[in-house]
Design an enzyme around this catalytic site. Sequence first.
Site, PDB file in Angstrom:
ATOM      1  N   LYS A  96     -23.931 -43.411  39.232  1.00 13.97           N
ATOM      2  CA  LYS A  96     -22.755 -44.247  39.466  1.00 13.97           C
ATOM      3  C   LYS A  96     -21.598 -43.458  40.075  1.00 13.97           C
ATOM      4  O   LYS A  96     -20.847 -44.006  40.885  1.00 13.97           O
ATOM      5  CB  LYS A  96     -22.310 -44.932  38.182  1.00 13.97           C
ATOM      6  CG  LYS A  96     -21.763 -44.014  37.108  1.00 13.97           C
ATOM      7  CD  LYS A  96     -21.332 -44.802  35.888  1.00 13.97           C
ATOM      8  CE  LYS A  96     -20.831 -43.887  34.787  1.00 13.97           C
ATOM      9  NZ  LYS A  96     -19.627 -43.137  35.164  1.00 13.97           N
ATOM     10  N   THR A  97     -21.451 -42.179  39.718  1.00 16.04           N
ATOM     11  CA  THR A  97     -20.374 -41.384  40.315  1.00 16.04           C
ATOM     12  C   THR A  97     -20.600 -41.225  41.809  1.00 16.04           C
ATOM     13  O   THR A  97     -19.656 -41.301  42.608  1.00 16.04           O
ATOM     14  CB  THR A  97     -20.284 -40.001  39.638  1.00 16.04           C
ATOM     15  OG1 THR A  97     -20.124 -40.170  38.226  1.00 16.04           O
ATOM     16  CG2 THR A  97     -19.122 -39.200  40.187  1.00 16.04           C
ATOM     17  N   ASP A 148     -14.159 -47.126  37.074  1.00 19.20           N
ATOM     18  CA  ASP A 148     -15.342 -46.536  36.457  1.00 19.20           C
ATOM     19  C   ASP A 148     -15.381 -46.924  34.980  1.00 19.20           C
ATOM     20  O   ASP A 148     -14.351 -47.184  34.361  1.00 19.20           O
ATOM     21  CB  ASP A 148     -15.260 -45.011  36.603  1.00 19.20           C
ATOM     22  CG  ASP A 148     -16.552 -44.309  36.225  1.00 19.20           C
ATOM     23  OD1 ASP A 148     -17.586 -44.994  36.090  1.00 19.20           O
ATOM     24  OD2 ASP A 148     -16.527 -43.073  36.080  1.00 19.20           O
ATOM     25  N   GLU A 149     -16.575 -46.959  34.382  1.00 10.10           N
ATOM     26  CA  GLU A 149     -16.757 -47.251  32.955  1.00 10.10           C
ATOM     27  C   GLU A 149     -16.005 -48.528  32.560  1.00 10.10           C
ATOM     28  O   GLU A 149     -15.275 -48.570  31.563  1.00 10.10           O
ATOM     29  CB  GLU A 149     -16.274 -46.065  32.096  1.00 10.10           C
ATOM     30  CG  GLU A 149     -16.907 -44.730  32.423  1.00 10.10           C
ATOM     31  CD  GLU A 149     -18.339 -44.609  31.924  1.00 10.10           C
ATOM     32  OE1 GLU A 149     -18.909 -45.621  31.500  1.00 10.10           O
ATOM     33  OE2 GLU A 149     -18.880 -43.488  31.972  1.00 10.10           O
ATOM     34  N   ARG A 184     -29.564 -39.809  26.685  1.00 15.75           N
ATOM     35  CA  ARG A 184     -28.994 -38.471  26.969  1.00 15.75           C
ATOM     36  C   ARG A 184     -30.111 -37.476  27.293  1.00 15.75           C
ATOM     37  O   ARG A 184     -29.855 -36.416  27.870  1.00 15.75           O
ATOM     38  CB  ARG A 184     -28.220 -37.920  25.763  1.00 15.75           C
ATOM     39  CG  ARG A 184     -27.029 -38.711  25.286  1.00 15.75           C
ATOM     40  CD  ARG A 184     -26.079 -39.116  26.384  1.00 15.75           C
ATOM     41  NE  ARG A 184     -26.386 -40.447  26.883  1.00 15.75           N
ATOM     42  CZ  ARG A 184     -25.986 -40.913  28.058  1.00 15.75           C
ATOM     43  NH1 ARG A 184     -25.302 -40.157  28.875  1.00 15.75           N
ATOM     44  NH2 ARG A 184     -26.302 -42.139  28.438  1.00 15.75           N
ATOM     45  N   GLN A 202     -23.871 -49.704  27.338  1.00 18.45           N
ATOM     46  CA  GLN A 202     -23.266 -48.468  26.841  1.00 18.45           C
ATOM     47  C   GLN A 202     -21.840 -48.690  26.344  1.00 18.45           C
ATOM     48  O   GLN A 202     -21.044 -47.748  26.297  1.00 18.45           O
ATOM     49  CB  GLN A 202     -23.273 -47.385  27.935  1.00 18.45           C
ATOM     50  CG  GLN A 202     -24.672 -46.940  28.343  1.00 18.45           C
ATOM     51  CD  GLN A 202     -24.638 -45.743  29.270  1.00 18.45           C
ATOM     52  OE1 GLN A 202     -24.356 -44.615  28.858  1.00 18.45           O
ATOM     53  NE2 GLN A 202     -24.943 -45.967  30.536  1.00 18.45           N
TER      54      GLN A 202
END
Length: 755
Positions: free
Chosen positions: A33-34, A217-218, A629, A248
């Site tokens: 996503k970044t 973002d997020e 993770r 998330q």
Amino acid sequence: MTHILNNLNAEQLAAVTLPAQSALVLAGAGSGKTRVLTTRIAWLIQTGQVSPQGVLAVTFTNKAAKEMLARLSAMLPINTRGMWIGTFHGLCNRLLRTHHQAAALPQTFQILDSQDQLSAIKRLLKSNNIDDEKYPPRNLMHFINNAKEQGLRAGAVDANDDYNRKFIELYELYEQQCQREGVTDFAELLLRSYELLSRNQALREHYQNRFRHILVDEFQDTNDLQYKWLQLLAGKNAAVFAVGDDDQSIYAFRGANVGNMAAFEREFHVENIIRLEQNYRSHGHILDAANILIAHNQKRLGKNLRTDAGHGELLRVVEAPSDLREAQWMVEEAKSLIAEGMLRSEMAVLYRSNAQSRVIEHALFSAGIPYRVYGGLRFFERAEIKHAMAYLQLIDNPHNDSAFMRVVNFPTRGIGARSLEQLQDAAKQYSLSLYEAVPYVAGKAGTALTAFIRLIEGARAETQPLPLPELVQVVIDRSNLIAHYRNEKEGADRIENLEQLVAAAEVFVSEEGYGLGAPAQLGPTVVEASDGLIASGEFEIVDADVPLSETMSPLSAFLAHASLEAGDNQAQEGQDAMQLMTVHSAKGLEFDAVFITGLEEGLFPHENSMQEEGGLEEERRLMYVAITRAKRRLYLSFSQTRMLHGQTRYNVRSRFFDELPEDSLKWLTPKFEPMWPRHQHVVADFAPSRQNKVATRVSEKSTGWRIGETVAHAKFGEGVIVNLEGSGENARANINFGKSGMKLLDLSIAKLEKK
């Protein structure tokens, strides 16, 4: 153009090249996503759809913002300095600095971190003779922050009862105190920015016309006020590119509202929803487990992660008789991984509660394996650094009472509690800051306080022409902090940290473009018109492209930077050491090997989640985050007994095991024998460990029930007692009711039947 879009998969390319309208990108864990966010900005600029100054990008950490700026610089031959890319708090700080008069703030306002805010509240209670046991300072802080995050000033909060009414009164007094001292807390940054844009139409329209492309973002972590702030800035014409993952969303306890994603889709008339489902982090079995687990949640937008990396290794599951044995097993496994060549820093131990770390830390320490507890004290949170920063804050803004109280008698200079009471009384009587009130204190106390004022004024005069690093060095020297710590047994590390503060100032002026030769204190920059024009709604639009380094003094900017950095939730880089952290802290990170520990009913999922609406779904999202993770190897462990908060808990394995695909699990055979079959969710026979037999006999005798006994309840059905506590009328039992989950029941009330 081609090189910007290289190496994007089809989903990423579709997201990056979307037309100029609001869009929602569901970005799964490890889906890049970044890269999508940064490439989207670069593509918009390269194709001439927007200038660098027309972009607003919001992240949740300083680390993420810096990474985006670094990637943009590598992609395009542009100067990213001055671009509005940062955290909510960082961008609000910038807005308020630029328009401080319209926001009714001094340009040199200072930001209270959570510790300073708590200190300010304690001072408030003391100065108003408020019983801090009846009205605990930390509770009041949470009350104030929660109200602000809902966009509510004291007058807008509903008073449900006398206790609540008192909190509202204290909230109002706290606001007055902060205004008088020229300070803001973190929640205030956002609320005051929102209020500024709400009431000032000309200012609002200026930024709405400027920022035609807003990227977030997020997005699943936004709270209600952050969402409203974005709505204000976007207006009717901006294209908002929201990237997030509802699977998330794990910060409801901080006010995050996962419902903002559905609201955004509806209110911004989103036509484009793109799902990034290609995972570049984890192997197949790990993703299969994550996908199948999260599918049990009902309220989700839906997506399914996939990978081209192959199935990889099965998830390893271990059942231990105790938390001590669980930790010892983990250490042995870590040693094996290290022997195979895995870096310690690529191994993480995740737990649901911080209380679990003690046993793990002890096992690692005993084995000589370096470890780091993620989220420990960061540089700007250390006591010696906060002392030095308080001196700097007083030079920049002498009316900061929190800074004043921190160092007025540190190092000690004969100013005791009685002297400070006299000073606080004078400040209250004349409505002055503590600094201004010093001339009103007579006698010996007044003499000592005046000497402290001379120290600050002398440091201010001496450092006026100096560059920031030299200013910091002079203030450290004049404060006598180093001399003080030389007399401490363990003062060498503190002195080394103070020396690092000078280095931090050097890095700051270099990165922010001040230049080492620039004086640290500049005259305030006039960025708005006269008060009369502001009152009539008119103002002078400053060059918003100019970075804060050209509108703030280096000292003011450095102090703001330090506060924002201390509030960031990202850990610092460290040595090659195993990483220990809560699952909440692990979000956004990745490791070759991950140990998820304490997978027991009542711990993970947490027992509190059973009492909250949507609580179990949030716990499942937390487990989803923990699983994703891991890149190569994932361990899941639980123990039959665990010492937490001074009590031994008798456990059954987490229901999450029943929601994982059996063909992705590998049940390891430990050297210790399990106390019950690993696939049996309800325990039929239970044998307490030797060290707890005496306590168990006492509980069983005083309650009339025994651990391991099968019981029936009219509502929850059949279950097994797994723990007993208390006696007589205060006796309670932890009972596992299988499908109904773990329940803590009062035995004097619950109508249980023996089976």
